[in-house]
Design an enzyme around this catalytic site. Sequence first.
Site, PDB file in Angstrom:
ATOM      1  N   ASN A  12       0.870  -1.184   0.000  1.00 29.83           N
ATOM      2  CA  ASN A  12       0.000   0.000   0.000  1.00 29.83           C
ATOM      3  C   ASN A  12       0.903   1.228   0.000  1.00 29.83           C
ATOM      4  O   ASN A  12       1.488   1.571   1.020  1.00 29.83           O
ATOM      5  CB  ASN A  12      -0.895  -0.023   1.245  1.00 29.83           C
ATOM      6  CG  ASN A  12      -1.732   1.252   1.361  1.00 29.83           C
ATOM      7  OD1 ASN A  12      -1.796   2.056   0.432  1.00 29.83           O
ATOM      8  ND2 ASN A  12      -2.364   1.432   2.519  1.00 29.83           N
ATOM      9  N   LYS A  14       0.159   4.266  -0.233  1.00 31.58           N
ATOM     10  CA  LYS A  14      -0.459   5.473   0.346  1.00 31.58           C
ATOM     11  C   LYS A  14      -0.211   6.644  -0.617  1.00 31.58           C
ATOM     12  O   LYS A  14      -0.219   6.445  -1.830  1.00 31.58           O
ATOM     13  CB  LYS A  14       0.053   5.707   1.771  1.00 31.58           C
ATOM     14  CG  LYS A  14      -0.121   4.433   2.622  1.00 31.58           C
ATOM     15  CD  LYS A  14       0.095   4.615   4.087  1.00 31.58           C
ATOM     16  CE  LYS A  14      -0.115   3.277   4.798  1.00 31.58           C
ATOM     17  NZ  LYS A  14      -0.002   3.375   6.248  1.00 31.58           N
ATOM     18  N   HIS A 104      -9.435   1.405   4.865  1.00 28.49           N
ATOM     19  CA  HIS A 104      -8.160   1.580   5.567  1.00 28.49           C
ATOM     20  C   HIS A 104      -8.366   2.531   6.748  1.00 28.49           C
ATOM     21  O   HIS A 104      -9.159   3.477   6.662  1.00 28.49           O
ATOM     22  CB  HIS A 104      -7.100   2.137   4.609  1.00 28.49           C
ATOM     23  CG  HIS A 104      -5.727   2.063   5.187  1.00 28.49           C
ATOM     24  ND1 HIS A 104      -5.270   3.000   6.092  1.00 28.49           N
ATOM     25  CD2 HIS A 104      -4.732   1.149   5.035  1.00 28.49           C
ATOM     26  CE1 HIS A 104      -4.041   2.658   6.455  1.00 28.49           C
ATOM     27  NE2 HIS A 104      -3.692   1.552   5.831  1.00 28.49           N
ATOM     28  N   GLU A 106      -6.732   4.913   7.759  1.00 32.52           N
ATOM     29  CA  GLU A 106      -6.512   6.334   7.436  1.00 32.52           C
ATOM     30  C   GLU A 106      -7.736   6.937   6.758  1.00 32.52           C
ATOM     31  O   GLU A 106      -8.003   8.139   6.911  1.00 32.52           O
ATOM     32  CB  GLU A 106      -5.232   6.466   6.585  1.00 32.52           C
ATOM     33  CG  GLU A 106      -3.992   6.221   7.447  1.00 32.52           C
ATOM     34  CD  GLU A 106      -2.804   5.625   6.724  1.00 32.52           C
ATOM     35  OE1 GLU A 106      -2.748   5.671   5.488  1.00 32.52           O
ATOM     36  OE2 GLU A 106      -1.907   5.090   7.425  1.00 32.52           O
ATOM     37  N   GLU A 174      -5.254  -4.740  10.454  1.00 36.54           N
ATOM     38  CA  GLU A 174      -4.214  -3.736  10.691  1.00 36.54           C
ATOM     39  C   GLU A 174      -4.515  -2.992  11.989  1.00 36.54           C
ATOM     40  O   GLU A 174      -5.321  -2.049  12.005  1.00 36.54           O
ATOM     41  CB  GLU A 174      -4.188  -2.720   9.549  1.00 36.54           C
ATOM     42  CG  GLU A 174      -3.857  -3.318   8.203  1.00 36.54           C
ATOM     43  CD  GLU A 174      -3.252  -2.279   7.263  1.00 36.54           C
ATOM     44  OE1 GLU A 174      -2.189  -2.559   6.715  1.00 36.54           O
ATOM     45  OE2 GLU A 174      -3.828  -1.183   7.109  1.00 36.54           O
ATOM     46  N   GLY A 180       2.778   2.241  10.919  1.00 42.08           N
ATOM     47  CA  GLY A 180       3.787   3.302  10.851  1.00 42.08           C
ATOM     48  C   GLY A 180       4.477   3.596  12.169  1.00 42.08           C
ATOM     49  O   GLY A 180       5.168   4.609  12.297  1.00 42.08           O
ATOM     50  N   SER A 220       3.699  -2.144  10.376  1.00 43.48           N
ATOM     51  CA  SER A 220       5.137  -2.238  10.629  1.00 43.48           C
ATOM     52  C   SER A 220       5.729  -3.593  10.203  1.00 43.48           C
ATOM     53  O   SER A 220       6.627  -4.117  10.869  1.00 43.48           O
ATOM     54  CB  SER A 220       5.458  -1.914  12.090  1.00 43.48           C
ATOM     55  OG  SER A 220       5.080  -0.571  12.379  1.00 43.48           O
ATOM     56  N   GLY A 241       3.021  -1.066   4.323  1.00 44.54           N
ATOM     57  CA  GLY A 241       3.032   0.362   4.010  1.00 44.54           C
ATOM     58  C   GLY A 241       4.443   0.828   3.702  1.00 44.54           C
ATOM     59  O   GLY A 241       4.960   0.631   2.595  1.00 44.54           O
ATOM     60  N   GLY A 242       5.094   1.442   4.686  1.00 51.32           N
ATOM     61  CA  GLY A 242       6.406   2.063   4.487  1.00 51.32           C
ATOM     62  C   GLY A 242       7.412   1.169   3.774  1.00 51.32           C
ATOM     63  O   GLY A 242       8.106   1.604   2.842  1.00 51.32           O
TER      64      GLY A 242
HETATM   65  P1  13P Z   1       3.231   0.416   7.723  1.00 47.06           P
HETATM   66  O1  13P Z   1       3.700  -0.877   7.081  1.00 47.06           O
HETATM   67  O2  13P Z   1       3.980   1.613   7.247  1.00 47.06           O
HETATM   68  O3  13P Z   1       3.134   0.275   9.207  1.00 47.06           O
HETATM   69  O4  13P Z   1       1.718   0.643   7.184  1.00 47.06           O
HETATM   70  C1  13P Z   1       0.809  -0.387   7.245  1.00 47.06           C
HETATM   71  C2  13P Z   1      -0.395   0.004   6.467  1.00 47.06           C
HETATM   72  O5  13P Z   1      -1.130   0.895   6.834  1.00 47.06           O
HETATM   73  C3  13P Z   1      -0.639  -0.727   5.211  1.00 47.06           C
HETATM   74  O6  13P Z   1      -1.917  -0.463   4.728  1.00 47.06           O
END
Ligand code: 13P
Length: 262
Positions: A12, A14, A104, A106, A174, A180, A220, A241-242
């Site tokens: 993802n 983002k 999600h 967010e 999640e 994050g 993470s 994510g990251g």
């Molecule tokens: P991180 O892997 O950066 O923690 O993000 C997870 C996420 O929100 C994937 O949708």
Amino acid sequence: MAVSRTPFIAGNWKMNLDHLQAIAFVQKLAWALADAKHDFADAEVAVFPPFTDLRSVQTLVAADSLPIAYGAQDVSAHDSGAYTGEVSGAFLAHLDCAYVIIGHSERRQYHGESDADVNAKVLAAHRHGLVPVVCVGETAEDLEAHGPSAVPVAQLRAALAGVDGAKGLVVAYEPVWAIGSGQAATPEQAEQVCAALRVLIGELLGEEVAASTRILYGGSVKAANIASFLREPNVDGALVGGASLDIDEFSSIVRFKKHVGA
Ligand code: 13P
């Protein structure tokens, strides 16, 4: 991870990487996986770029027949009309998106998406032949107040109202506190919630759908911890994510089988 479900590693992005960066990234990712002789039977790979990248990614994937799936990070609950700023599932289907992330945290947090909104979007995805990646997860306060599974289970129950299980489903657990933060859930915590989500899917959509649905962990995830999650029987992959923005790190996550048992 049960043998009958192909592990699913999803990135993802983002709001990162524009369409030019996306082309370079997907090309390099495909090369990295080819160089490493990645067997896509070991793990399906998908990326979720911003809307503005999707046409470029489609063109690249189609031209080079890349074995990488892609999807959007959101979809409108509506099919067309006066909904400024929204993107129809019909448009995503025309871009050959296979998947779409829905709900999600967010989106829930910054855009006020309710469980009812998430349900309407899941139904919209299915109307257009897209497989929803339904995200659920508790905040740190939820965890304190209700324990580990109650909020994710309630969110998934709402998301699946009136849903036809035959149309395809991926679920991503999640925990909001793990996103994050660098502080992933433990594999045992992830397994506990993913197992509860699978029981709910069985109750709502039948045992066959429950047995075939991939349930991912997200929050993470890194190359260093992916194998420990995939050892759990009810965790079938990761929504990253990251770490999905770094080609070496992401391709190492995709090739988790190489470090299972490490
Ligand atoms: P991180 O892997 O950066 O923690 O993000 C997870 C996420 O929100 C994937 O949708």
